[in-house]
Design a protein around this motif. Structure first.
Motif, PDB file in Angstrom:
ATOM      1  N   GLN A 239       0.824  -1.210   0.000  1.00 33.42           N
ATOM      2  CA  GLN A 239       0.000   0.000   0.000  1.00 33.42           C
ATOM      3  C   GLN A 239       0.855   1.257   0.000  1.00 33.42           C
ATOM      4  O   GLN A 239       0.556   2.229  -0.702  1.00 33.42           O
ATOM      5  CB  GLN A 239      -0.954   0.001   1.194  1.00 33.42           C
ATOM      6  CG  GLN A 239      -2.068  -1.003   1.080  1.00 33.42           C
ATOM      7  CD  GLN A 239      -2.922  -1.088   2.341  1.00 33.42           C
ATOM      8  OE1 GLN A 239      -2.507  -0.651   3.411  1.00 33.42           O
ATOM      9  NE2 GLN A 239      -4.105  -1.661   2.203  1.00 33.42           N
ATOM     10  N   GLN A 240       1.935   1.249   0.778  1.00 31.22           N
ATOM     11  CA  GLN A 240       2.829   2.406   0.816  1.00 31.22           C
ATOM     12  C   GLN A 240       3.498   2.624  -0.545  1.00 31.22           C
ATOM     13  O   GLN A 240       3.627   3.764  -1.007  1.00 31.22           O
ATOM     14  CB  GLN A 240       3.888   2.217   1.893  1.00 31.22           C
ATOM     15  CG  GLN A 240       3.334   2.289   3.296  1.00 31.22           C
ATOM     16  CD  GLN A 240       4.400   1.992   4.330  1.00 31.22           C
ATOM     17  OE1 GLN A 240       5.529   2.443   4.211  1.00 31.22           O
ATOM     18  NE2 GLN A 240       4.036   1.232   5.353  1.00 31.22           N
ATOM     19  N   LEU A 241       3.912   1.534  -1.182  1.00 34.55           N
ATOM     20  CA  LEU A 241       4.525   1.651  -2.502  1.00 34.55           C
ATOM     21  C   LEU A 241       3.514   2.185  -3.526  1.00 34.55           C
ATOM     22  O   LEU A 241       3.859   3.021  -4.359  1.00 34.55           O
ATOM     23  CB  LEU A 241       5.079   0.294  -2.950  1.00 34.55           C
ATOM     24  CG  LEU A 241       6.337  -0.163  -2.230  1.00 34.55           C
ATOM     25  CD1 LEU A 241       6.622  -1.627  -2.535  1.00 34.55           C
ATOM     26  CD2 LEU A 241       7.531   0.698  -2.590  1.00 34.55           C
ATOM     27  N   ASN A 242       2.285   1.710  -3.440  1.00 32.76           N
ATOM     28  CA  ASN A 242       1.251   2.196  -4.358  1.00 32.76           C
ATOM     29  C   ASN A 242       1.029   3.694  -4.185  1.00 32.76           C
ATOM     30  O   ASN A 242       0.867   4.416  -5.170  1.00 32.76           O
ATOM     31  CB  ASN A 242      -0.066   1.446  -4.145  1.00 32.76           C
ATOM     32  CG  ASN A 242      -0.038   0.066  -4.761  1.00 32.76           C
ATOM     33  OD1 ASN A 242       0.647  -0.176  -5.730  1.00 32.76           O
ATOM     34  ND2 ASN A 242      -0.787  -0.845  -4.184  1.00 32.76           N
TER      35      ASN A 242
ATOM     36  N   LEU B 178      10.498  -5.693  -1.854  1.00 32.01           N
ATOM     37  CA  LEU B 178       9.518  -4.645  -1.572  1.00 32.01           C
ATOM     38  C   LEU B 178      10.087  -3.660  -0.561  1.00 32.01           C
ATOM     39  O   LEU B 178       9.980  -2.445  -0.741  1.00 32.01           O
ATOM     40  CB  LEU B 178       8.217  -5.250  -1.032  1.00 32.01           C
ATOM     41  CG  LEU B 178       7.418  -6.145  -1.971  1.00 32.01           C
ATOM     42  CD1 LEU B 178       6.238  -6.766  -1.227  1.00 32.01           C
ATOM     43  CD2 LEU B 178       6.960  -5.394  -3.189  1.00 32.01           C
ATOM     44  N   LEU B 179      10.686  -4.182   0.496  1.00 33.06           N
ATOM     45  CA  LEU B 179      11.256  -3.318   1.532  1.00 33.06           C
ATOM     46  C   LEU B 179      12.399  -2.467   0.991  1.00 33.06           C
ATOM     47  O   LEU B 179      12.488  -1.274   1.300  1.00 33.06           O
ATOM     48  CB  LEU B 179      11.744  -4.156   2.714  1.00 33.06           C
ATOM     49  CG  LEU B 179      10.669  -4.815   3.568  1.00 33.06           C
ATOM     50  CD1 LEU B 179      11.316  -5.685   4.631  1.00 33.06           C
ATOM     51  CD2 LEU B 179       9.771  -3.783   4.196  1.00 33.06           C
ATOM     52  N   LYS B 180      13.266  -3.065   0.198  1.00 39.72           N
ATOM     53  CA  LYS B 180      14.392  -2.315  -0.373  1.00 39.72           C
ATOM     54  C   LYS B 180      13.908  -1.209  -1.298  1.00 39.72           C
ATOM     55  O   LYS B 180      14.434  -0.097  -1.285  1.00 39.72           O
ATOM     56  CB  LYS B 180      15.330  -3.255  -1.135  1.00 39.72           C
ATOM     57  CG  LYS B 180      16.147  -4.152  -0.231  1.00 39.72           C
ATOM     58  CD  LYS B 180      17.030  -5.082  -1.036  1.00 39.72           C
ATOM     59  CE  LYS B 180      17.773  -6.028  -0.129  1.00 39.72           C
ATOM     60  NZ  LYS B 180      18.602  -6.976  -0.900  1.00 39.72           N
ATOM     61  N   THR B 181      12.895  -1.520  -2.097  1.00 36.81           N
ATOM     62  CA  THR B 181      12.339  -0.527  -3.007  1.00 36.81           C
ATOM     63  C   THR B 181      11.729   0.628  -2.228  1.00 36.81           C
ATOM     64  O   THR B 181      11.929   1.804  -2.570  1.00 36.81           O
ATOM     65  CB  THR B 181      11.282  -1.176  -3.922  1.00 36.81           C
ATOM     66  OG1 THR B 181      11.886  -2.268  -4.623  1.00 36.81           O
ATOM     67  CG2 THR B 181      10.720  -0.175  -4.913  1.00 36.81           C
ATOM     68  N   LEU B 182      11.000   0.316  -1.171  1.00 35.35           N
ATOM     69  CA  LEU B 182      10.388   1.350  -0.343  1.00 35.35           C
ATOM     70  C   LEU B 182      11.460   2.214   0.313  1.00 35.35           C
ATOM     71  O   LEU B 182      11.360   3.444   0.322  1.00 35.35           O
ATOM     72  CB  LEU B 182       9.484   0.718   0.713  1.00 35.35           C
ATOM     73  CG  LEU B 182       8.742   1.673   1.638  1.00 35.35           C
ATOM     74  CD1 LEU B 182       7.848   2.616   0.842  1.00 35.35           C
ATOM     75  CD2 LEU B 182       7.927   0.894   2.657  1.00 35.35           C
ATOM     76  N   ALA B 183      12.503   1.593   0.827  1.00 36.11           N
ATOM     77  CA  ALA B 183      13.587   2.339   1.479  1.00 36.11           C
ATOM     78  C   ALA B 183      14.289   3.264   0.484  1.00 36.11           C
ATOM     79  O   ALA B 183      14.580   4.421   0.804  1.00 36.11           O
ATOM     80  CB  ALA B 183      14.587   1.370   2.092  1.00 36.11           C
TER      81      ALA B 183
END
Length: 51
Positions: free
Chosen positions: A15-18, A38-43
């Motif tokens: 949801q945060q990435l979206n 997913l976590l790396k992309t968000l960071a």
């Protein structure tokens, strides 16, 4: 950690990435991507916005 808890954490990251406009990682839909990617992309996205 229960399976339900893991699913909720994963869903929250997606949801945060979206919200940041990211809908795929390395050509894969977010739902199919590995959790660590997913976590790396968000960071990375958050770090780039802080600069």
């Amino acid at each position: 950690m229960t399976t339900m808890h893991k699913q909720l954490k994963r869903k929250a990251v997606i949801q945060q990435l979206n919200k940041l406009g990211i809908h795929s990682v390395e050509g894969q839909p977010l739902e199919d991507a590995i959790y660590t990617k997913l976590l790396k992309t968000l960071a990375r996205k958050r770090a780039s916005q802080d600069c």
